[in-house]
Design an enzyme around this catalytic site. Structure first.
Site, PDB file in Angstrom:
ATOM      1  N   ASP A 246     -35.469 -19.949 -72.170  1.00 16.52           N
ATOM      2  CA  ASP A 246     -35.154 -18.740 -71.403  1.00 16.52           C
ATOM      3  C   ASP A 246     -35.137 -18.972 -69.904  1.00 16.52           C
ATOM      4  O   ASP A 246     -34.604 -18.155 -69.158  1.00 16.52           O
ATOM      5  CB  ASP A 246     -36.170 -17.643 -71.728  1.00 16.52           C
ATOM      6  CG  ASP A 246     -35.953 -17.041 -73.115  1.00 16.52           C
ATOM      7  OD1 ASP A 246     -34.928 -17.339 -73.734  1.00 16.52           O
ATOM      8  OD2 ASP A 246     -36.813 -16.276 -73.565  1.00 16.52           O
TER       9      ASP A 246
ATOM     10  N   GLU B 163     -42.414 -18.451 -55.464  1.00 15.53           N
ATOM     11  CA  GLU B 163     -41.720 -19.236 -56.477  1.00 15.53           C
ATOM     12  C   GLU B 163     -40.224 -18.992 -56.470  1.00 15.53           C
ATOM     13  O   GLU B 163     -39.738 -17.988 -55.937  1.00 15.53           O
ATOM     14  CB  GLU B 163     -42.261 -18.923 -57.878  1.00 15.53           C
ATOM     15  CG  GLU B 163     -41.796 -17.617 -58.491  1.00 15.53           C
ATOM     16  CD  GLU B 163     -42.583 -16.402 -58.057  1.00 15.53           C
ATOM     17  OE1 GLU B 163     -41.943 -15.401 -57.627  1.00 15.53           O
ATOM     18  OE2 GLU B 163     -43.815 -16.429 -58.134  1.00 15.53           O
TER      19      GLU B 163
ATOM     20  N   ASN C  61     -46.028 -17.564 -62.271  1.00 12.01           N
ATOM     21  CA  ASN C  61     -46.416 -18.807 -62.932  1.00 12.01           C
ATOM     22  C   ASN C  61     -47.564 -18.609 -63.930  1.00 12.01           C
ATOM     23  O   ASN C  61     -47.586 -19.206 -65.004  1.00 12.01           O
ATOM     24  CB  ASN C  61     -46.802 -19.835 -61.865  1.00 12.01           C
ATOM     25  CG  ASN C  61     -47.424 -21.081 -62.440  1.00 12.01           C
ATOM     26  OD1 ASN C  61     -46.757 -21.907 -63.051  1.00 12.01           O
ATOM     27  ND2 ASN C  61     -48.730 -21.243 -62.245  1.00 12.01           N
ATOM     28  N   MET C  62     -48.537 -17.753 -63.590  1.00 14.70           N
ATOM     29  CA  MET C  62     -49.681 -17.527 -64.470  1.00 14.70           C
ATOM     30  C   MET C  62     -49.285 -16.852 -65.772  1.00 14.70           C
ATOM     31  O   MET C  62     -49.931 -17.033 -66.801  1.00 14.70           O
ATOM     32  CB  MET C  62     -50.759 -16.698 -63.771  1.00 14.70           C
ATOM     33  CG  MET C  62     -51.737 -17.513 -62.961  1.00 14.70           C
ATOM     34  SD  MET C  62     -53.209 -16.559 -62.486  1.00 14.70           S
ATOM     35  CE  MET C  62     -54.081 -16.457 -64.033  1.00 14.70           C
TER      36      MET C  62
ATOM     37  N   ASP D  84     -49.091  -7.348 -51.539  1.00 11.84           N
ATOM     38  CA  ASP D  84     -48.585  -8.715 -51.510  1.00 11.84           C
ATOM     39  C   ASP D  84     -47.061  -8.756 -51.532  1.00 11.84           C
ATOM     40  O   ASP D  84     -46.445  -9.605 -50.885  1.00 11.84           O
ATOM     41  CB  ASP D  84     -49.141  -9.511 -52.695  1.00 11.84           C
ATOM     42  CG  ASP D  84     -50.573  -9.983 -52.460  1.00 11.84           C
ATOM     43  OD1 ASP D  84     -51.018  -9.973 -51.293  1.00 11.84           O
ATOM     44  OD2 ASP D  84     -51.237 -10.374 -53.433  1.00 11.84           O
TER      45      ASP D  84
END
Length: 265
Positions: free
Chosen positions: A151, A123, A165-166, A51
């Site tokens: 942060d 992202e 994101n997860m 990926d």
């Protein structure tokens, strides 16, 4: 479907990968594909790797919306790589026989301080580059929505919702729902700073603006997919879904939710 047979192979140029790619090149030529050395001349761009390699291929070729992308993994399939090296002959036959479908994935447009925009598929993240929190004023369209201290923040596309994101407990979003997801990285909530405290989704036509408050830590790291931008004094980051998509060749019977189930359940 118009004839697409100008093929560009995108991969890491190492001796090991050259050995992997050689039989792919030969097989593609035998099946009537024309291999091109310049991605501008291609109407199919095949990424060979995982990926991360697919993300690099889309970025390095400019997120073209006038060609097809296909992801080929060296080992197991991923979220962008439906096919593996071992199945390469079936891949070529599937393309020739139109046994695959084209899925359109949204792209995130990122503009830093009114400069030329960057694009990403997964992202955009903004993080502190020192062991110290920093402050961001968050605007949705023209509304000052909240003031964040922590942060950092992650803004992801639906297909990117299963990536970085997860790791901060963001939601997994169906890629047929064009949206932006905003997730916090270790936020502080007290009498001076108050945030929603959870990830939230913005519709396709919304614009998100993050303004870095200059308080002595004004050199955050900005990342787009798997690459950090070399920007030292970012003050304002604008994000929205781009007007174009990338087109990705996928197997007809391997949906996003089947891949989520296979990877995480």
């Amino acid at each position: 479907m118009s004839v697409r047979n100008h093929l560009y192979l995108s991969y890491k140029k190492t001796e090991e990968m050259e050995k992997v790619v050689q039989p792919i090149s030969e097989l593609a030529t035998q099946h009537g594909f024309t291999l091109v050395s310049n991605p501008v001349e291609a109407n199919i761009i095949a990424s060979i790797g995982g990926d991360n390699a697919f993300l690099q291929a889309t970025r390095k070729t400019g997120f073209r919306d006038d060609c097809l992308y296909v992801g080929i993994s060296v080992d197991s399939s991923g979220f962008y790589t439906d096919f593996t090296i071992q199945e390469i002959e079936q891949v070529i036959q599937a393309i020739k026989n139109e046994e695959v479908e084209v899925r359109r994935y949204p792209i995130l447009k990122v503009t830093v301080d009114h400069e030329k925009p960057f694009y990403c598929l997964n992202e955009c993240s903004i993080r502190s580059n020192v062991i110290k929190t920093f402050v961001i004023d968050v605007f949705i369209d023209e509304l000052h929505f909240e003031t964040f201290r922590g942060d950092g923040m992650i803004v992801s596309t639906p297909t990117g919702s299963t990536a970085y994101n997860m790791s901060v407990n963001g939601a997994v979003v169906d890629p047929t729902l064009p949206s932006l997801q905003v997730s916090e990285i270790a936020s502080l909530n007290n009498n001076d700073y108050r945030t929603l405290g959870t990830s939230f989704l913005l519709g396709a036509n919304r614009k998100l603006t993050l303004k870095v408050v200059q308080d002595g830590n004004d050199h955050p790291i900005i990342g787009v997919d798997n690459e950090a931008l070399s920007i030292r004094h970012a003050k304002e980051i604008k994000m929205e879904l781009a007007e174009r998509h990338i087109k990705v060749l996928k197997l007809k019977h391997n949906s996003f939710w089947e891949r989520v189930q296979r990877k995480f359940l």
